[in-house]
Structures are given as structure tokens and as C-alpha cells.
Design an enzyme around this catalytic site. Structure first.
Site, PDB file in Angstrom:
ATOM      1  N   GLU A 278       0.824  -1.210   0.000  1.00 18.83           N
ATOM      2  CA  GLU A 278       0.000   0.000   0.000  1.00 18.83           C
ATOM      3  C   GLU A 278       0.862   1.265   0.000  1.00 18.83           C
ATOM      4  O   GLU A 278       1.703   1.467   0.881  1.00 18.83           O
ATOM      5  CB  GLU A 278      -0.923  -0.001   1.224  1.00 18.83           C
ATOM      6  CG  GLU A 278      -1.720   1.268   1.427  1.00 18.83           C
ATOM      7  CD  GLU A 278      -2.748   1.502   0.336  1.00 18.83           C
ATOM      8  OE1 GLU A 278      -2.659   2.558  -0.327  1.00 18.83           O
ATOM      9  OE2 GLU A 278      -3.626   0.642   0.154  1.00 18.83           O
ATOM     10  N   SER A 324      -5.777   2.018  -5.439  1.00 17.96           N
ATOM     11  CA  SER A 324      -5.411   0.664  -5.025  1.00 17.96           C
ATOM     12  C   SER A 324      -5.963  -0.404  -5.958  1.00 17.96           C
ATOM     13  O   SER A 324      -5.256  -1.338  -6.343  1.00 17.96           O
ATOM     14  CB  SER A 324      -5.902   0.412  -3.594  1.00 17.96           C
ATOM     15  OG  SER A 324      -5.244   1.268  -2.686  1.00 17.96           O
ATOM     16  N   HIS A 439      -0.127   3.813   5.280  1.00 18.95           N
ATOM     17  CA  HIS A 439      -1.246   4.625   4.795  1.00 18.95           C
ATOM     18  C   HIS A 439      -1.621   5.615   5.889  1.00 18.95           C
ATOM     19  O   HIS A 439      -1.271   5.446   7.056  1.00 18.95           O
ATOM     20  CB  HIS A 439      -2.422   3.689   4.472  1.00 18.95           C
ATOM     21  CG  HIS A 439      -3.482   4.273   3.595  1.00 18.95           C
ATOM     22  ND1 HIS A 439      -4.385   5.199   4.046  1.00 18.95           N
ATOM     23  CD2 HIS A 439      -3.789   4.049   2.294  1.00 18.95           C
ATOM     24  CE1 HIS A 439      -5.211   5.527   3.071  1.00 18.95           C
ATOM     25  NE2 HIS A 439      -4.864   4.845   1.989  1.00 18.95           N
ATOM     26  N   ASP A 493       1.070  -0.348  -5.064  1.00 15.87           N
ATOM     27  CA  ASP A 493      -0.103  -0.011  -5.872  1.00 15.87           C
ATOM     28  C   ASP A 493       0.026   1.375  -6.486  1.00 15.87           C
ATOM     29  O   ASP A 493      -0.325   1.612  -7.629  1.00 15.87           O
ATOM     30  CB  ASP A 493      -1.387  -0.113  -5.049  1.00 15.87           C
ATOM     31  CG  ASP A 493      -1.378   0.752  -3.794  1.00 15.87           C
ATOM     32  OD1 ASP A 493      -0.293   1.195  -3.358  1.00 15.87           O
ATOM     33  OD2 ASP A 493      -2.471   0.985  -3.231  1.00 15.87           O
ATOM     34  N   HIS A 494       0.526   2.326  -5.715  1.00 20.35           N
ATOM     35  CA  HIS A 494       0.697   3.712  -6.169  1.00 20.35           C
ATOM     36  C   HIS A 494       1.581   4.415  -5.154  1.00 20.35           C
ATOM     37  O   HIS A 494       2.068   3.804  -4.200  1.00 20.35           O
ATOM     38  CB  HIS A 494      -0.654   4.423  -6.310  1.00 20.35           C
ATOM     39  CG  HIS A 494      -1.510   4.369  -5.075  1.00 20.35           C
ATOM     40  ND1 HIS A 494      -1.230   5.088  -3.936  1.00 20.35           N
ATOM     41  CD2 HIS A 494      -2.646   3.665  -4.800  1.00 20.35           C
ATOM     42  CE1 HIS A 494      -2.145   4.853  -3.011  1.00 20.35           C
ATOM     43  NE2 HIS A 494      -3.019   3.973  -3.506  1.00 20.35           N
TER      44      HIS A 494
END
Length: 641
Positions: A278, A324, A439, A493-494
Site C-alpha cells: 500500500e 489501489s 497509509h 499499488d501507487h
């Protein structure tokens, strides 16, 4: 003569609509100030120019949101000037405009995670969250300053609205009153139609999000021109995935070769573990930055840096989406997301060739792990479409003592849970885990409150925690009999929060790590070629000797010779194609700009200096990808069988 023409009412109406323009401009300024590092405006004059071009988009959003208010203000009800009627109008006005203002304020924060204005796809993400209330309450606590600013701004708007009122008036000559009202209605309706379209020319289509790029020199400036209500309204019921006819089938095969068939490696059946981390941008990992000479650079991933010494790493890799769910579809199925998420499109529920389908075909046990509530982020739905045998979420973990209070189970215990489940499998197995802890709200478990460096931005501390979780997982996994016969792929994911200016440049905002680790030490090195998430799928099949044809828009990072390394994603309303020495931008039909591959900020358009041969390669490459992507999805040809 004009005493029945309702001039005073119209003046007040225009004042109230004018206030909407004022507060959209204020919202745009706040949006810029909250994200100025990402938006990179060089001068006040440049910002004012962008704000000026944004007026057309503000007009569309304002007129959409105020349509009912305007209609009720001009229809000849006779009671229009009465106090109670005006109170009803005020409620309608601020309910509609309050929603629009709220969405503008949402992007003060959300933009830094997606680098694009929020669209209707945001609703698809929210829909898949089971703990909406708790997340909302926590967001209020974390971003209290945005909420406070919202209510202050809304309060000021209400105050100014009430400063100018409609005088109570009785119109004696009813025929004139109705006649003038109909005339006024026709004039205002004509103006509104032109404003909503963005132009009064009959031949001109209504403006869309892509039109925000017409008058900007840098792609990210389109997000200043836009406003969030416009982005949401213009994407409701819209789908940019449509068939194209830009190149021939022969050119698609030459420049893209979407059907892959690798036969170099002998067939093998190792276990495969794909870790999608993540928000783990490439910026945070020291092993991927040691040759960039970033001033005062610090790494927050000591374990992954050490693992990289025994791995093959790709230091010029990029995400193929910004959310995501985009990461999951890109990595596992080789399906990127551009203006609209493929997973939110009408075409997502079709047979999709992927790592899962190919490995199921080889009798692999396939599983997906995600520590959030089952169904969160849309992962459960996509995993079912792809055909995973097993899904393990917060429900299967079955111990909310390890729940982080926001997103899901902390990474350390959930990775250990995955290891325990893998111990039960006979093999070969293919397992994917999507982590959750790195996150917002950027806090590690309480027991580790002082263990990891807080760094320069909140993200750094939780990057350290997830790196530690990986360390503990690999320490446990090494003791398992399946470990030595396993290929591990680690990516993200990013990206998320950015600290170093190098990674705040437009292209690098989608820079992610790709690392491939084999415990036997047979695979190690550093590759600086373009790479991307959608390359992971064909690379794995090439590595294990999968000798059947399969559909893939990516390329093997090892043995692919026919297609040069490239990366393809979406940025600032334009498609971004990177290959060879160039980065080019495409509006969906034509290449609009070309930059040197080192111009990560996309600051100097050199399209006029590119040789014809190089330009043709770029143009054909971008168009081939777009056409095959769109047509295969629409025609439901995402499978070779």
C-alpha cells in the site's frame, strides 16, 4: 414601462450566482495552496491565467448545481418575492452549493493521493468500504483544519448571500408580469445552456475534462483549471472506454504484440508470492535511489534495502493507475486504468486472462490476502472475477485485537497469518497479499510508537513499520519448506506523500518499486530500463516457462526482445507513453507533446525537434496500446482462448 419586468429580482439572482463564482475561485486558491508543491505554478500571473481558464468549467458546475434554484427564481409564481419563498430558495441554494463546495474541499487532501481531480469513480471506492462512519470521523480528526476552513468559508458565503435581498413586491399588471417573465426565462435559459456547454456555438461539443488541458503548458495545471464538482458531474454515466480505429492490426502486432508466447525457459512450477504494498512509492526505498544523487537522501526501508542486494530490482518502474484497485488489476491481470477505472466500467465483469487464470490452468492453488474488511477496495469482487481459489480478509483472520482502528489488520500479524496459511498448502501455490498499514493516519501500532524514525513526513514512520513487518515475515518464511522454491515479487499499488523534489515531478508521482527475489540467489542485479506494473504478469509466466499464448499489454522484463521497454499511464487528463529517449503525451487520438526522458517535470516540449522516425515510433506505440486496450475490453476479447 419596466416596473413589471422583475429587474430587481434578476439583479439579486445574478448577484447570488456571482457569489458562486467568487467561492469557486476561493476554493481553487485553497486547492492550490494545499497542493502547491505538486502543482508547481511559476508566478502569480500564471496562476491568474489558469484561474481565468477555469471560469468556463466553474460556469458549467455552477449552472448544473443551481439549475433548480435559477428556475424557481425566474418562473412567474407571483409569490417569488415573498419572505417564505425566498427562505425556500436559500435552502435550495446552499444545499446544492454546499455539496459542490464540500467536493472542492475534499480534493484539498485527496488530490495528494491521486494527483487528479476526484471523479464519480470515487463513489465506487466509498461503496466498497464497510466502515464509512468510522473512517469519516477519523478524517475529521486528522484533517480538522480542512473541515474548519469549509465551515468558515460556507459561513462567509451565507453572510454575503443575506446582505442582498429581494424586496417584497406586488405586480399589478399580471399579463405584463407573465409576458416579461417568459421573455426573461428564455434569455436566462439560453445563457444557461451556453454556459453548461462551455460555448454558444452549435457545432461545439460540451466541454469535458480533457478540455482543461487546452490552455496549459504542464499537465498538472489542468487540475487547477478544473473544479471537482465539474469532474464528478461530467463523469456520471460516462465511460471513456470506447472502440478506436487509429492503427492497423499489423501495426498493433508490430508496436505492442498483445498476444505473448514465451518458449525460452523450461516449464517449472515454483511457488509465487506477489506482494502489493500500500502506497509504497519508490522514493522511500534506498536501494532504488542510491544512484540518483538526491541531496540529504534518507531511506526508511533497511530490510528491503538489504533484500534488494540479493534481488533483481527495476529502478525506473511506474504504476499504471492511481488507486489501489488499479494496482491490483495492473499487477495481477495486466489491465491498467486510465481516465476511468476498468474495474468500475461496464466491461469489468468479463472473462479476463491473468496470472490467476494461467496458473489455475497449471493446477496452482491461488489465494488473495487483504487485511481489511472483506470486500473493501473492491478486491473481493475483482478476485472473484479473476478466479482466485481463496480469499483471506479480516473475517478469516478473526482477531480484531490486531485491527488498526481504520483500515484493517496491522501488516506484521497479517503477514504472519499469510505465512501460516501458506504452510498448509501442498503447492505449487500462487499467493497475492495487499498490505494496509503504510497509509494515512500514518501511525504504527502503539507498541512500536518510538521504534521507527518519524522522518520528514508522516508517511516515513509507517514505511518503516511495514518494512519491519516484511523482515519478520521473511524470517518466518525462511523456516518453511516451501520457501526455497518460491519466487517473491514486491511492488506498490501507487505512491503517497512526497518529500524529495525529484519525486514531486509529474512523471515520478507514479514511480513505484519492482523487486524480484529468488532465495537461491540466482537472480540479482539492477535494471534501469522503463518498467511498469503490467510487466509483472508476463514476466512471471516467462520465468516459469509457461509455453501457451496469453493476452498481455505488458512485456517480460527478461527475455522480451521484440518490444522495447516502455511504460504507459494516465496523467493530467492525457495518456503518457514512455519509451526509448522520450516521454510523449497523447489526448486519445493524437500525440500533443514530447519530452526528453529525463524531463520528469514535463517542462520543455520538444515535439518539433524529434526526428520523423522517432515520432512515428512514439505515435504508433501510443496509439497501438490505446486501440488494442479499448477494443479488446469493449469486444470482450481479454482472453486468448
Amino acid at each position: 414601462m419596466f416596473k413589471d419586468f422583475r429587474i430587481q429580482e434578476y439583479k439579486v439572482l445574478f448577484y447570488r450566482i456571482f457569489l458562486a463564482y467568487v467561492f469557486y475561485s476561493i476554493s481553487r486558491l485553497f486547492f492550490f495552496l494545499y497542493n502547491y508543491k505538486s502543482l508547481k505554478v511559476d508566478s502569480v500571473a500564471q496562476y491568474l491565467d489558469l484561474n481565468y481558464h477555469g471560469l468556463a468549467f466553474d460556469t458549467t458546475a455552477i449552472l448544473y448545481l443551481n439549475g433548480l434554484f435559477i428556475l424557481l427564481s425566474v418562473l412567474p409564481f407571483v409569490i417569488n418575492t415573498k419572505a417564505n419563498f425566498q427562505k425556500v430558495l436559500m435552502w435550495i441554494y446552499f444545499i446544492c452549493n454546499g455539496i459542490g463546495l464540500a467536493f472542492n474541499f475534499l480534493d484539498f487532501i485527496y488530490y495528494r493521493f491521486t494527483y487528479s481531480r476526484t471523479t464519480i469513480a470515487f463513489m465506487d471506492i466509498v461503496e466498497n468500504e464497510s466502515n464509512k462512519s468510522s473512517l469519516f470521523i477519523r478524517f475529521i480528526g486528522t484533517y480538522w483544519h480542512v473541515f474548519a476552513l469549509f465551515f468558515i468559508t460556507l459561513g462567509l458565503w451565507i453572510y454575503l448571500y443575506r446582505k442582498v435581498t429581494v424586496e417584497n413586491k406586488n405586480y399589478e399588471n399580471k399579463p405584463k408580469y407573465f409576458g416579461y417573465s417568459i421573455l426573461g426565462l428564455l434569455i436566462i435559459a439560453t445563457m444557461a445552456i451556453g454556459g453548461i456547454r462551455g460555448d454558444f456555438k452549435k457545432s461545439t461539443r460540451p466541454i469535458t475534462m480533457i478540455d482543461a488541458s487546452r490552455n496549459v503548458t504542464q499537465p498538472q495545471h489542468a487540475d487547477i483549471v478544473l473544479n471537482t464538482p465539474f469532474a464528478i458531474l461530467r463523469t456520471i454515466g460516462k465511460n471513456s472506454i470506447k472502440k478506436l480505429n487509429l492503427v492497423t492490426d499489423a501495426e498493433i502486432n508490430q508496436y505492442l504484440k498483445p498476444i505473448k508466447h514465451y518458449t525460452i525457459n523450461p516449464p517449472t512450477k515454483p511457488n509465487i508470492v506477489v506482494i502489493i504494498t500500500e502506497s509504497y512509492g519508490r522514493e522511500y526505498l534506498g536501494a532504488f535511489n542510491k544512484d540518483l544523487k538526491i541531496e540529504n537522501y534518507k531511506s526508511y526501508t533497511p530490510f528491503l534495502d538489504s533484500l534488494a542486494q540479493s534481488s533483481m530490482i527495476y529502478t525506473n518502474a511506474y504504476a499504471n493507475g492511481s488507486k489501489s484497485i488499479h494496482g491490483m488489476s495492473s499487477v495481477i491481470a495486466g489491465v491498467p486504468s486510465f481516465r476511468d477505472a476498468f474495474t468500475s466500467s461496464p466491461y469489468s465483469k468479463q472473462k479476463i486472462e491473468s496470472l490467476v487464470s494461467c496458473l489455475n490452468d497449471l493446477n496452482y492453488d491461488t489465494s488473495f490476502f487483504h487485511g481489511a474488511a472483506n470486500g473493501s477496495m473492491g478486491f473481493l469482487g475483482l478476485s472473484n472475477i479473476l478466479g482466485y481459489d481463496h480469499y483471506y480478509g479480516r473475517t478469516e483472520f478473526n482477531n480484531d485485537n490486531e485491527f488498526d482502528g481504520s483500515w484493517g489488520i496491522w501488516d506484521e500479524p497479517f503477514l504472519q497469518f499469510m505465512k501460516q496459511e501458506l504452510d498448509k498448502k501442498k503447492g505449487p501455490f500462487f499467493s497475492t497479499i495487499f498490505t494496509v498499514s503504510s497509509h494515512e493516519p500514518f501511525l504504527p501500532p502503539a507498541k512500536y510508537a518510538s521504534k521507527f524514525p518519524k522522518g520528514d513526513i508522516p508517511m516515513h514512520q509507517v514505511v518503516g513499520y511495514t518494512d519491519y513487518a516484511f523482515k519478520k515475515f521473511f524470517e518466518s518464511a525462511k523456516k518453511a519448506p516451501w520457501f526455497k522454491n518460491t519466487i517473491f515479487i514486491i511492488t506498490a499499488d501507487h505512491c503517497n506523500q512526497v518529500y524529495y523534489p525529484f519525486y514531486n515531478q509529474v512523471v515520478n508521482r507514479q514511480a513505484v518499486p519492482i523487486m524480484i527475489y529468488k532465495p537461491d540467489g540466482s537472480l540479482k542485479g539492477v535494471n534501469n530500463d522503463f518498467a511498469q506494473q503490467i510487466d509483472i504478469y508476463p514476466t512471471i509466466l516467462d520465468m516459469i516457462g509457461y509455453h501457451k499464448p496469453f493476452r498481455s499489454w505488458g512485456r517480460s522484463l527478461f527475455n522480451e526482445k521484440e518490444i522495447a521497454p516502455f511504460a504507459f499511464n494516465f496523467n493530467g487528463g492525457l495518456y503518457q507513453f514512455m519509451q526509448g529517449n522520450y516521454i510523449c503525451l497523447c489526448d486519445g487520438k493524437n500525440v500533443t507533446a514530447v519530452y526528453d526522458k529525463s524531463d520528469f517535470g514535463l517542462e520543455k516540449n520538444i515535439i518539433s525537434k524529434v526526428s520523423k522516425e522517432d515520432f512515428v515510433k512514439l505515435e504508433k506505440g501510443a496509439k497501438s496500446f490505446l486501440q488494442d486496450y479499448m477494443n479488446r475490453i469493449v469486444d470482450k476479447k481479454m482472453y486468448t482462448k
